[in-house]
Design a protein around this motif. Structure first.
Motif, PDB file in Angstrom:
ATOM      1  N   UNK A 130     -57.381  26.710  56.640  1.00 13.76           N
ATOM      2  CA  UNK A 130     -58.561  27.557  56.745  1.00 13.76           C
ATOM      3  C   UNK A 130     -58.128  28.917  57.278  1.00 13.76           C
ATOM      4  N   UNK A 131     -58.807  29.938  56.855  1.00 12.80           N
ATOM      5  CA  UNK A 131     -58.496  31.302  57.274  1.00 12.80           C
ATOM      6  C   UNK A 131     -58.878  31.519  58.744  1.00 12.80           C
ATOM      7  N   UNK A 132     -58.119  32.347  59.463  1.00 12.35           N
ATOM      8  CA  UNK A 132     -58.444  32.652  60.864  1.00 12.35           C
ATOM      9  C   UNK A 132     -59.823  33.297  61.010  1.00 12.35           C
ATOM     10  N   UNK A 133     -60.544  32.871  62.010  1.00 11.15           N
ATOM     11  CA  UNK A 133     -61.859  33.406  62.383  1.00 11.15           C
ATOM     12  C   UNK A 133     -62.843  33.448  61.226  1.00 11.15           C
ATOM     13  N   UNK A 134     -62.746  32.472  60.342  1.00 13.29           N
ATOM     14  CA  UNK A 134     -63.566  32.470  59.128  1.00 13.29           C
ATOM     15  C   UNK A 134     -64.784  31.556  59.219  1.00 13.29           C
ATOM     16  N   UNK A 135     -64.868  30.711  60.242  1.00 10.20           N
ATOM     17  CA  UNK A 135     -65.946  29.717  60.293  1.00 10.20           C
ATOM     18  C   UNK A 135     -66.774  29.835  61.566  1.00 10.20           C
ATOM     19  N   UNK A 136     -68.043  29.540  61.419  1.00  7.71           N
ATOM     20  CA  UNK A 136     -68.975  29.550  62.536  1.00  7.71           C
ATOM     21  C   UNK A 136     -69.176  28.158  63.118  1.00  7.71           C
ATOM     22  N   UNK A 137     -68.692  27.157  62.401  1.00  9.50           N
ATOM     23  CA  UNK A 137     -68.795  25.768  62.851  1.00  9.50           C
ATOM     24  C   UNK A 137     -67.715  24.957  62.146  1.00  9.50           C
ATOM     25  N   UNK A 138     -67.049  24.085  62.907  1.00  7.22           N
ATOM     26  CA  UNK A 138     -66.115  23.121  62.325  1.00  7.22           C
ATOM     27  C   UNK A 138     -66.568  21.735  62.758  1.00  7.22           C
ATOM     28  N   UNK A 139     -66.752  20.852  61.789  1.00  3.66           N
ATOM     29  CA  UNK A 139     -67.172  19.475  62.048  1.00  3.66           C
ATOM     30  C   UNK A 139     -66.018  18.559  61.646  1.00  3.66           C
ATOM     31  N   UNK A 140     -65.447  17.865  62.616  1.00  5.80           N
ATOM     32  CA  UNK A 140     -64.353  16.920  62.377  1.00  5.80           C
ATOM     33  C   UNK A 140     -64.958  15.523  62.394  1.00  5.80           C
ATOM     34  N   UNK A 141     -65.086  14.910  61.220  1.00  6.73           N
ATOM     35  CA  UNK A 141     -65.781  13.625  61.118  1.00  6.73           C
ATOM     36  C   UNK A 141     -64.828  12.516  60.686  1.00  6.73           C
ATOM     37  N   UNK A 142     -64.699  11.511  61.532  1.00  5.89           N
ATOM     38  CA  UNK A 142     -63.877  10.318  61.269  1.00  5.89           C
ATOM     39  C   UNK A 142     -62.421  10.670  60.986  1.00  5.89           C
TER      40      UNK A 142
END
Length: 148
Positions: A61-73
């Motif tokens: 993923x690109x640096x500072x590109x997301x407002x939310x990261x969801x790590x599921x399972x």
């Protein structure tokens, strides 16, 4: 699964980018994608292959590109969960959130909260809103610790 309470955790705005890292698409994926589409946001999905049991490859993923990261399972199955947190930190914009979701009984919630603090995520909280899942949410704060 009733996801109404889960979706209340989010306040997507037009142009926001959310990333889910998971093993497969499921109803949470569909709900997040629909929510982001409704505000003209962007939803990205990084899937790990269940056949790759050592999970040695990181998601990209690109640096500072997301407002939310969801790590599921995925967090506790990954060969290097610290790498996952580092990548999540790098791809999150300042004051953005990370959510770690694992089936109940898999995650040591207190140890996960401590690990989030170690990686400069602040205010980690356990939230019991998705049936059958433990969920921990924390915030990346600009100029605290890593300051990235």
């Amino acid at each position: 699964m009733n996801l109404d309470k889960f979706l209340q955790l989010f306040n997507p705005l037009p142009g926001n980018h959310y990333l889910q890292v998971a093993l497969c698409e499921d109803e949470i994926t569909v709900a997040l994608r629909s929510m982001m589409d409704s505000v003209s946001g962007e939803f990205n999905l990084a899937l790990y292959n269940e056949d790759n049991l050592n999970f040695s490859q990181p998601f990209r993923a690109m640096p500072r590109d997301h407002d939310m990261v969801i790590l599921k399972d995925i967090f506790h199955k990954h060969e290097n969960p610290k790498m996952i947190l580092k990548l999540a930190y790098l791809t999150l914009a300042n004051t953005a959130h990370v959510i770690i979701m694992e089936k109940k009984g898999i995650m040591d919630v207190e140890a996960t909260k401590a690990l989030l603090e170690e990686f400069e995520f602040r205010a980690p909280n356990e939230i019991d809103i998705v049936d059958g899942y433990d969920l921990v949410i924390a915030k990346k704060m600009h100029m605290w610790g890593n300051g990235l």
